[in-house]
Design an enzyme around this catalytic site. Structure first.
Site, short mmCIF file in Angstrom:
data_model
loop_
_atom_site.label_atom_id
_atom_site.label_comp_id
_atom_site.label_asym_id
_atom_site.label_seq_id
_atom_site.Cartn_x
_atom_site.Cartn_y
_atom_site.Cartn_z
N ILE A 13 0.83 -1.20 0.00
CA ILE A 13 0.00 0.00 0.00
C ILE A 13 0.86 1.25 0.00
O ILE A 13 0.56 2.23 -0.69
CB ILE A 13 -0.94 -0.01 1.22
CG1 ILE A 13 -1.95 -1.15 1.11
CG2 ILE A 13 -1.67 1.33 1.37
CD1 ILE A 13 -2.75 -1.40 2.38
N ARG A 33 12.23 0.53 6.59
CA ARG A 33 13.41 0.02 7.29
C ARG A 33 14.49 -0.50 6.35
O ARG A 33 15.66 -0.52 6.70
CB ARG A 33 12.99 -1.10 8.25
CG ARG A 33 12.05 -0.66 9.35
CD ARG A 33 11.82 -1.77 10.35
NE ARG A 33 10.84 -1.40 11.36
CZ ARG A 33 10.57 -2.12 12.45
NH1 ARG A 33 11.23 -3.25 12.65
NH2 ARG A 33 9.66 -1.71 13.31
N VAL A 52 14.41 7.47 2.70
CA VAL A 52 14.96 7.62 4.04
C VAL A 52 14.69 6.33 4.81
O VAL A 52 13.53 5.99 5.08
CB VAL A 52 14.33 8.81 4.79
CG1 VAL A 52 14.94 8.93 6.19
CG2 VAL A 52 14.51 10.10 4.01
N TYR A 147 -3.58 -6.83 17.26
CA TYR A 147 -3.63 -6.01 16.04
C TYR A 147 -4.90 -5.16 16.01
O TYR A 147 -4.87 -3.97 15.72
CB TYR A 147 -3.58 -6.95 14.83
CG TYR A 147 -3.64 -6.27 13.48
CD1 TYR A 147 -2.52 -5.63 12.96
CD2 TYR A 147 -4.81 -6.29 12.72
CE1 TYR A 147 -2.57 -5.02 11.71
CE2 TYR A 147 -4.87 -5.69 11.48
CZ TYR A 147 -3.75 -5.06 10.98
OH TYR A 147 -3.81 -4.45 9.74
N LYS A 151 -5.29 -0.98 15.97
CA LYS A 151 -5.97 -0.28 14.89
C LYS A 151 -7.18 0.52 15.40
O LYS A 151 -7.46 1.61 14.89
CB LYS A 151 -6.39 -1.26 13.80
CG LYS A 151 -5.21 -1.89 13.06
CD LYS A 151 -4.35 -0.85 12.35
CE LYS A 151 -3.28 -1.50 11.48
NZ LYS A 151 -2.46 -0.51 10.77
N VAL A 180 -5.71 -7.08 1.74
CA VAL A 180 -5.12 -6.49 0.54
C VAL A 180 -4.03 -7.43 0.02
O VAL A 180 -3.33 -8.10 0.80
CB VAL A 180 -4.52 -5.10 0.85
CG1 VAL A 180 -4.01 -4.43 -0.43
CG2 VAL A 180 -5.58 -4.22 1.51
N THR A 182 -0.88 -7.97 -0.57
CA THR A 182 0.43 -7.41 -0.21
C THR A 182 1.29 -8.48 0.44
O THR A 182 0.79 -9.54 0.85
CB THR A 182 0.28 -6.25 0.80
OG1 THR A 182 -0.24 -6.79 2.02
CG2 THR A 182 -0.63 -5.16 0.27
#
Length: 249
Positions: A13, A33, A52, A147, A151, A180, A182
């Protein structure tokens, strides 16, 4: 050109959102990271980008991120907090360390980024904050208690910020995806398959069937909702579902 910071931008995403913002004319800062993954992602985006590497669960690295961006390009008009982590475990098997990891990654890190991004936005009297939450920010779901709690917390944070800064030209919203397509979902699929003793294909199908559209949401579909929050100043304090109709609200 205005500046947009996107955390978790190395894949999924976050990457889709960074691409959308770049196409919309923003100088885009990709944060994550993994420096190599960020550089690869940035190379696939046509507009001006900056990579970054930072662990946003470390307070000093949050400060370093914003200082780096401001010294190079100026203040960020847009912050998209997409970085996060997931965990699937029954409550009775969720350790203190796992609980804290969810809170640190999904609630405290976005809080620190928002807190650091807001002062220049308020001074300029314009800004957009979007956090990638989840449909479980709005409902409980078995096996993902830590989780889900993180959220729910971040959606509450977004709503509080939205009310606090609405009269200052700044908006804050959350986008709440379902499952999703991913790498994070790939990890969830693998965990389900292992726990239930089924194939990864069957586990993926089970996730798809949880959504009325019977498929996984695509990252760019989530990114489109993020862009609407960035471009429309009348959208504020919302948790926008992108889940194929699983949660109707």
């Amino acid at each position: 050109m205005a500046v947009a910071i996107v955390t978790g931008a190395g894949q999924g995403i976050g990457l889709a959102t960074a691409r959308r913002l770049s196409e919309a004319g923003y100088r885009t800062v990709l944060v994550g990271r993994d420096a190599a993954k960020l550089d690869e992602a940035a190379a696939a985006i046509s507009g001006p980008t900056m990579s970054v590497a930072a662990d946003l669960t470390v307070p000093e690295q949050v400060e370093a991120l914003f200082t780096t961006v401001e010294e190079a390009w100026g203040w960020a008009e847009v912050l998209v907090a997409s970085a996060g982590a997931s965990l699937a475990a029954p409550i009775t098997q969720t350790t203190d360390e796992q609980w804290q990891q969810m809170i640190d990654s999904n609630l405290t890190a976005p809080f620190r980024c928002i807190r650091r991004a807001l002062p220049p936005m308020l001074e300029a009297r314009r800004g957009r904050i979007v956090v990638i939450a989840s449909v479980v920010a709005k409902r409980g779901e078995r096996q993902v208690g830590a989780y889900t709690a993180s959220k729910h917390g971040v959606l509450g944070l977004v709503r509080a910020v939205a009310d606090e800064v609405a009269r200052d030209g700044v908006t804050a919203n959350a986008v709440c995806p379902g499952y999703v397509d991913t790498p994070m979902t790939d990890a969830t699929v693998a965990a389900i398959a292992d726990r239930m003793g089924i194939s990864t294909d069957d586990a993926r199908t089970a996730l798809e069937r949880r959504q009325p559209i019977h498929r996984l949401v695509q990252p760019d579909e989530v990114a489109a909702a993020v862009l609407s929050c960035v471009q429309n100043g009348a959208i504020n304090g919302q948790g926008i579902n992108v889940d194929g109709g699983a949660v109707q609200s």
